[in-house]
Motif scaffolding. Structure first.
Motif, PDB file in Angstrom:
ATOM      1  N   PRO A 264      10.410 -37.961  29.234  1.00  0.00           N
ATOM      2  CA  PRO A 264       9.044 -37.233  29.446  1.00  0.00           C
ATOM      3  C   PRO A 264       8.247 -37.733  28.476  1.00  0.00           C
ATOM      4  O   PRO A 264       6.891 -37.911  28.537  1.00  0.00           O
ATOM      5  CB  PRO A 264       9.419 -35.983  29.378  1.00  0.00           C
ATOM      6  N   SER A 268       4.472 -39.461  29.027  1.00  0.00           N
ATOM      7  CA  SER A 268       3.493 -38.847  28.824  1.00  0.00           C
ATOM      8  C   SER A 268       2.569 -39.682  27.438  1.00  0.00           C
ATOM      9  O   SER A 268       1.384 -39.602  27.701  1.00  0.00           O
ATOM     10  CB  SER A 268       3.788 -37.429  28.513  1.00  0.00           C
ATOM     11  N   SER A 398       2.581 -44.958  34.795  1.00  0.00           N
ATOM     12  CA  SER A 398       1.840 -43.619  34.657  1.00  0.00           C
ATOM     13  C   SER A 398       0.526 -43.617  35.079  1.00  0.00           C
ATOM     14  O   SER A 398      -0.083 -42.631  35.497  1.00  0.00           O
ATOM     15  CB  SER A 398       2.149 -43.210  33.106  1.00  0.00           C
ATOM     16  N   THR A 414       5.780 -34.489  34.320  1.00  0.00           N
ATOM     17  CA  THR A 414       6.694 -34.916  33.201  1.00  0.00           C
ATOM     18  C   THR A 414       7.219 -33.928  32.559  1.00  0.00           C
ATOM     19  O   THR A 414       8.648 -34.044  32.132  1.00  0.00           O
ATOM     20  CB  THR A 414       5.874 -35.530  31.997  1.00  0.00           C
TER      21      THR A 414
END
Length: 470
Positions: A264, A268, A398, A414
């Protein structure tokens, strides 16, 4: 034996003294080399994505450009070559390690100059090429600096040099983060990258004045040299077989946990800087809060993780880290739906940095506990590559998720990745403890894996944690 080995300086074999912090030249040299190691990282990650976002580059392209930093995760592929090849002109003069240091530092500076004069709006491909070259040369520099540190001192000084390298690394991150953004805000990106290229001279000077600690390479008789297949078996299959013998089929769940634990954060992290620009924060504000406050809060989070492990044990810290690191991304979702107020940015960055660093220390401790003496170096290299590569591969996509669903949904997704991670922690978080308890006797080191490899190089810890946050 190479020519560079004959005049090598032998590391001093005496006990460490406190006054060595001020009198031993290796300490100040390691500080400068750590600075040179940390400087390029953000220039191809966080600072680079800010430059792209400010130039109105498509969000999907920004995500894909995160792949230019892949050499940092793949440097183990060419690291053995650095130990075996002497550069033709520099090596006889400087020695093997210092020759590679000087070459990679000059090459990194030249690649930064290329990035300085590449306009994202008119020469995006050239800018991407420059970023890839910076990442490749800087990753190679990291390999050389780690090798020099290990060969420059005995066990008594390794901790001091690793801590000094960490401090210099942080200074490099601050200059390449906050410093570059301040310069870009008032002088433009070209000036910012040119100054960063000039700052590589700090490490270059340290390399020229550093001691020559190249150790002799022993060459075995032809009859005793292992075949290529034997080398592969000793280097790869034996460490993996030992892991499976010790953990059984639980090893596959352990590998899955390592691969997902920081995913995650990697995903992110690529979209954080474009979000700040989209919300309307300017470069000085991002520099102050994200690149200065965030780094120091992250350091505090690392200390908090270390304290929690020593106070409550590894398993509770591992579970806690998995939960809070993933949940902290909800603060990014909260930030994305509000007004661009500084207090909101400060709260979000503080939560992200604190939780991410806590989780990073927990994961590093867990990966270290999975290794066994005699295979530790190879096994830890496997785990450290596995924890970074999947997240970085997914992170490149992403931008497509943000373009399709928006920032709030992206950061919520995420955070949701943390649900299976926490479940895996409960399932296999105690595997190292059970494996050690069931072991009838210590693992016996075998040929091809040094029994001295059980100490994990601590200089890699802050670097790995920092990369996950950028």
């Amino acid at each position: 034996m190479a020519a560079t080995d004959s005049d090598a300086t032998q590391p001093q074999g005496r006990k460490f003294r406190m006054r060595d912090l001020f009198e031993d030249p290796r300490v100040i040299q390691m500080l400068a080399l750590g600075f040179s190691s940390g400087l390029p990282l953000l220039l191809v990650l966080g600072t680079f994505t800010l430059r792209l976002a400010q130039s109105s580059i498509d969000i999907k392209a920004i995500g894909l450009f995160s792949y230019v930093a892949m050499p940092y995760s793949l440097k183990f592929l060419w690291a053995p070559t650095i130990d075996r090849i002497d550069l033709p002109v520099l090596a006889p003069w400087l020695g093997r390690r210092r020759a590679w240091m000087v070459a990679t530092q000059i090459a990194t500076a030249l690649a930064l100059v290329l990035m300085a004069f590449s306009d994202p709006e008119h020469s995006l491909a050239l800018l991407g090429l420059g970023a890839f070259l910076v990442a490749f040369c800087a990753a190679t520099q990291d390999v050389v600096i780690d090798g020099w540190r290990i060969e420059a001192a005995g066990t008594d000084m390794q901790g001091i040099l690793a801590a000094t390298s960490n401090l210099g690394y942080r200074f490099g991150l601050i200059l390449a983060g906050a410093g570059a953004l301040y310069i870009a805000a008032y002088g433009g990106w070209t000036l910012a990258y040119l100054i960063m290229a000039a700052a590589m001279g700090v490490g270059l000077i340290a390399a020229l004045f550093a001691g020559r600690y190249d150790r002799a390479r022993e060459v075995a008789p032809v009859s005793e040299r292992p075949t290529p297949m034997e080398r592969v078996r000793r280097a790869i299959f034996e460490p993996l077989t030992e892991l499976h013998r010790r953990m059984g089929n639980a090893l596959f769940a352990v590998l899955l946990l390592v691969a997902l634990y920081r995913m995650p954060d990697f995903i992110s992290g690529v979209m954080a800087n474009p979000l700040y620009i989209k919300l309307g924060y300017d470069l000085p504000q991002i520099a102050t809060i994200v690149k200065l406050v965030g780094i120091w809060v992250g350091i505090a989070g690392g200390f908090a993780g270390g304290w929690a492990i020593s106070r409550f044990g590894m398993f509770p810290a591992l579970v806690t880290g998995a939960f809070i690191a993933a949940a902290s991304h909800l603060s990014m979702a909260w930030l994305s739906i509000g007004e661009p107020e500084l207090w909101r940015l400060a709260i979000t960055v503080s939560i992200e940095s604190l939780c991410g660093s806590f989780a990073g220390i927990a994961l590093i401790t867990y990966m270290s506990s999975l290794t066994t003496p005699g295979y530790a170096a190879t096994q830890y290299a496997l785990f450290s590559s596995l924890y970074a590569l999947p997240g970085k591969l997914v992170a490149g996509l992403s931008g497509f998720i943000v373009a399709a669903y928006g920032y709030p949904a992206f950061f919520t997704m995420t955070a949701a990745v943390g649900i299976p991670v926490v479940a895996l922690c409960f399932a296999v978080g105690r595997v190292p403890e059970r494996a050690k308890a069931n072991a009838a006797c210590p693992a016996t080191p075998t040929a091809g894996n040094s029994s001295e490899a059980h100490e994990i190089p601590t200089s890699g810890i802050p670097a790995a944690t920092a990369r996950a946050q950028t």
